[in-house]
Design a protein around this motif. Structure first.
Motif, PDB file in Angstrom:
ATOM      1  N   LEU A 253       0.841  -1.198   0.000  1.00  0.00           N
ATOM      2  CA  LEU A 253       0.000   0.000   0.000  1.00  0.00           C
ATOM      3  C   LEU A 253       0.877   1.248   0.000  1.00  0.00           C
ATOM      4  N   LEU A 254       0.620   2.108  -0.991  1.00  0.00           N
ATOM      5  CA  LEU A 254       1.360   3.364  -1.118  1.00  0.00           C
ATOM      6  C   LEU A 254       0.406   4.545  -0.993  1.00  0.00           C
ATOM      7  N   GLU A 255       0.914   5.610  -0.421  1.00  0.00           N
ATOM      8  CA  GLU A 255       0.141   6.839  -0.285  1.00  0.00           C
ATOM      9  C   GLU A 255       0.854   7.919  -1.096  1.00  0.00           C
ATOM     10  N   ALA A 256       0.080   8.691  -1.859  1.00  0.00           N
ATOM     11  CA  ALA A 256       0.679   9.713  -2.710  1.00  0.00           C
ATOM     12  C   ALA A 256       0.017  11.063  -2.508  1.00  0.00           C
ATOM     13  N   VAL A 257       0.844  12.100  -2.485  1.00  0.00           N
ATOM     14  CA  VAL A 257       0.344  13.471  -2.562  1.00  0.00           C
ATOM     15  C   VAL A 257       0.556  13.899  -4.012  1.00  0.00           C
ATOM     16  N   LEU A 258      -0.512  14.414  -4.625  1.00  0.00           N
ATOM     17  CA  LEU A 258      -0.501  14.663  -6.063  1.00  0.00           C
ATOM     18  C   LEU A 258      -0.307  16.140  -6.404  1.00  0.00           C
ATOM     19  N   PHE A 259       0.523  16.370  -7.404  1.00  0.00           N
ATOM     20  CA  PHE A 259       0.747  17.722  -7.923  1.00  0.00           C
ATOM     21  C   PHE A 259       0.451  17.674  -9.419  1.00  0.00           C
ATOM     22  N   LYS A 260      -0.709  18.186  -9.782  1.00  0.00           N
ATOM     23  CA  LYS A 260      -1.190  18.050 -11.159  1.00  0.00           C
ATOM     24  C   LYS A 260      -0.362  18.879 -12.131  1.00  0.00           C
ATOM     25  N   LYS A 261       0.031  18.236 -13.211  1.00  0.00           N
ATOM     26  CA  LYS A 261       0.761  18.931 -14.268  1.00  0.00           C
ATOM     27  C   LYS A 261      -0.209  19.770 -15.102  1.00  0.00           C
ATOM     28  N   ILE A 262       0.338  20.726 -15.846  1.00  0.00           N
ATOM     29  CA  ILE A 262      -0.476  21.464 -16.790  1.00  0.00           C
ATOM     30  C   ILE A 262      -1.026  20.468 -17.818  1.00  0.00           C
ATOM     31  N   SER A 263      -2.269  20.626 -18.224  1.00  0.00           N
ATOM     32  CA  SER A 263      -2.860  19.684 -19.190  1.00  0.00           C
ATOM     33  C   SER A 263      -2.258  19.914 -20.568  1.00  0.00           C
ATOM     34  N   PHE A 264      -2.235  18.865 -21.364  1.00  0.00           N
ATOM     35  CA  PHE A 264      -1.687  18.982 -22.720  1.00  0.00           C
ATOM     36  C   PHE A 264      -2.472  19.996 -23.536  1.00  0.00           C
ATOM     37  N   ASP A 265      -3.805  19.954 -23.441  1.00  0.00           N
ATOM     38  CA  ASP A 265      -4.640  20.881 -24.218  1.00  0.00           C
ATOM     39  C   ASP A 265      -4.329  22.334 -23.882  1.00  0.00           C
ATOM     40  N   GLU A 266      -4.162  22.613 -22.600  1.00  0.00           N
ATOM     41  CA  GLU A 266      -3.862  23.979 -22.170  1.00  0.00           C
ATOM     42  C   GLU A 266      -2.488  24.418 -22.670  1.00  0.00           C
ATOM     43  N   TRP A 267      -1.521  23.515 -22.545  1.00  0.00           N
ATOM     44  CA  TRP A 267      -0.157  23.845 -22.963  1.00  0.00           C
ATOM     45  C   TRP A 267      -0.062  24.033 -24.475  1.00  0.00           C
ATOM     46  N   ILE A 268      -0.641  23.095 -25.234  1.00  0.00           N
ATOM     47  CA  ILE A 268      -0.507  23.158 -26.696  1.00  0.00           C
ATOM     48  C   ILE A 268      -1.227  24.379 -27.256  1.00  0.00           C
ATOM     49  N   LYS A 269      -2.316  24.778 -26.623  1.00  0.00           N
ATOM     50  CA  LYS A 269      -3.045  25.976 -27.050  1.00  0.00           C
ATOM     51  C   LYS A 269      -2.155  27.216 -26.921  1.00  0.00           C
ATOM     52  N   SER A 270      -1.451  27.330 -25.809  1.00  0.00           N
ATOM     53  CA  SER A 270      -0.577  28.488 -25.605  1.00  0.00           C
ATOM     54  C   SER A 270       0.626  28.446 -26.538  1.00  0.00           C
ATOM     55  N   GLU A 271       1.128  27.239 -26.815  1.00  0.00           N
ATOM     56  CA  GLU A 271       2.286  27.118 -27.710  1.00  0.00           C
ATOM     57  C   GLU A 271       1.923  27.452 -29.155  1.00  0.00           C
ATOM     58  N   LYS A 272       0.732  27.079 -29.570  1.00  0.00           N
ATOM     59  CA  LYS A 272       0.303  27.355 -30.952  1.00  0.00           C
ATOM     60  C   LYS A 272       0.218  28.850 -31.219  1.00  0.00           C
ATOM     61  N   LEU A 273      -0.085  29.609 -30.188  1.00  0.00           N
ATOM     62  CA  LEU A 273      -0.186  31.068 -30.346  1.00  0.00           C
ATOM     63  C   LEU A 273       1.164  31.691 -30.718  1.00  0.00           C
ATOM     64  N   LYS A 274       2.244  30.969 -30.432  1.00  0.00           N
ATOM     65  CA  LYS A 274       3.590  31.477 -30.739  1.00  0.00           C
ATOM     66  C   LYS A 274       4.017  31.181 -32.178  1.00  0.00           C
ATOM     67  N   ILE A 275       3.251  30.329 -32.859  1.00  0.00           N
ATOM     68  CA  ILE A 275       3.603  29.917 -34.220  1.00  0.00           C
ATOM     69  C   ILE A 275       2.888  30.824 -35.227  1.00  0.00           C
ATOM     70  N   LYS A 276       3.643  31.342 -36.154  1.00  0.00           N
ATOM     71  CA  LYS A 276       3.052  32.206 -37.191  1.00  0.00           C
ATOM     72  C   LYS A 276       2.395  31.341 -38.267  1.00  0.00           C
ATOM     73  N   VAL A 277       1.097  31.506 -38.408  1.00  0.00           N
ATOM     74  CA  VAL A 277       0.326  30.776 -39.420  1.00  0.00           C
ATOM     75  C   VAL A 277      -0.316  31.793 -40.356  1.00  0.00           C
ATOM     76  N   VAL A 278      -0.018  31.676 -41.647  1.00  0.00           N
ATOM     77  CA  VAL A 278      -0.545  32.599 -42.652  1.00  0.00           C
ATOM     78  C   VAL A 278      -1.327  31.798 -43.684  1.00  0.00           C
ATOM     79  N   GLN A 279      -2.588  32.114 -43.878  1.00  0.00           N
ATOM     80  CA  GLN A 279      -3.401  31.483 -44.914  1.00  0.00           C
ATOM     81  C   GLN A 279      -3.636  32.472 -46.037  1.00  0.00           C
ATOM     82  N   ARG A 280      -3.418  31.983 -47.273  1.00  0.00           N
ATOM     83  CA  ARG A 280      -3.593  32.834 -48.437  1.00  0.00           C
ATOM     84  C   ARG A 280      -4.885  32.477 -49.158  1.00  0.00           C
ATOM     85  N   ASN A 281      -5.563  33.485 -49.642  1.00  0.00           N
ATOM     86  CA  ASN A 281      -6.812  33.248 -50.368  1.00  0.00           C
ATOM     87  C   ASN A 281      -6.513  32.800 -51.796  1.00  0.00           C
TER      88      ASN A 281
END
Length: 281
Positions: A253-281
């Protein structure tokens, strides 16, 4: 008198040939047209057409034009990895192509995917292999284990652990005082890894349980705290070995205190904002 102009047969053939060449040139130009840029990656209409054909193979009923969105996502992931010093190069793509060939469970379907590109191997690597590679890399090879991404929660876990190690008996009370989440779980080579009170998995997760026993349990006596923060997919964990579970020598039997990491969705959303995306018509 009226003058009638007749086109000679050879002139008619030249005219038809000229019109065909114009059509072919226009079609080729459209295929090479750059539709979007994602960082250093350029997406042409031909790239989108290739991707849409692959999507159609996976789901023949799909009618949406998803090629551009999927390539934008894949190239964004590649640019994010590059920003952290993990550039995607040709050698990596060739190695991934070999891995796909060896590990595919449906070789006939893979042949259909390859046939989309005919002899254009570079396009196969870029439009099919690269998305497969970066989807795996960015989560399992980078996000889950990268300390710089999870630095805040890791530092919190380390601060707690240093305090807890000074008084092992205060482990639970210290966590409660800080309003932290707890978990108790049982680990056994026979019944696997499970929350306390839960029914063992069938079949059990033997390999995961063996790693816990080898790397953590075997180094502790009942009541002792593991001197390092344990890294799992969603949390950093401070671990205390409670002792044998229900007096069974093969269950722990093990006991753990948990420290939640940032979620992937939250992290990837912030990282995508740093990438320049240009769409041409």
């Amino acid at each position: 008198s009226c003058y009638s102009f007749k086109i000679k047969p050879y002139m008619m053939r030249l005219l038809i040939l000229f019109i065909c060449l114009l059509f072919i040139h226009g079609s080729c130009s459209k295929q090479k047209q750059i539709i979007a840029e994602v960082g250093a990656y350029k997406i042409t209409q031909k790239d989108i057409n290739y991707r849409n054909k692959i999507i159609k193979l996976y789901d023949p009923k799909e009618t949406r034009d998803l090629g551009l969105a999927q390539l934008t996502r894949a190239f964004s992931y590649a640019e994010i990895l590059n920003s952290y010093g993990q550039s995607i190069n040709e050698k990596m793509l060739l190695q991934e192509a070999i891995r796909i060939d060896k590990e595919t469970q449906i070789p006939n379907f893979l042949l259909k995917i390859k046939s989309v590109f005919d002899d254009d191997h570079d396009a196969y690597l870029r439009i099919y292999v690269l998305p497969v590679l970066v989807e795996r890399m960015i989560y399992y090879d980078f996000f889950v284990n990268n300390l710089s991404v999870h630095k805040e929660s890791y530092n919190d876990a380390m601060k707690f652990l240093k305090l807890a190690l000074k008084s092992t008996k205060a482990f639970h009370r210290l966590g409660q005082k800080q309003g932290l989440d707890f978990a108790r779980f049982v680990v056994s080579e026979k019944t696997g890894l499970r929350p306390m009170g839960a029914i063992p998995d069938v079949p059990p997760s033997d390999e995961q349980a063996k790693r816990w026993i080898t790397n953590v349990v075997s180094k502790l006596k009942p009541g002792e705290i593991f001197p390092e923060v344990v890294n799992t997919e969603e949390h950093w964990k401070a671990i205390r070995y409670v002792g044998p579970y229900q007096n069974k020598t093969n269950e722990h039997l093990l006991e753990a205190v948990l420290f939640k990491k940032i979620s992937f969705d939250e992290w990837i959303k912030s990282e995508k904002l740093k990438i320049k995306v240009v769409q041409r018509n």
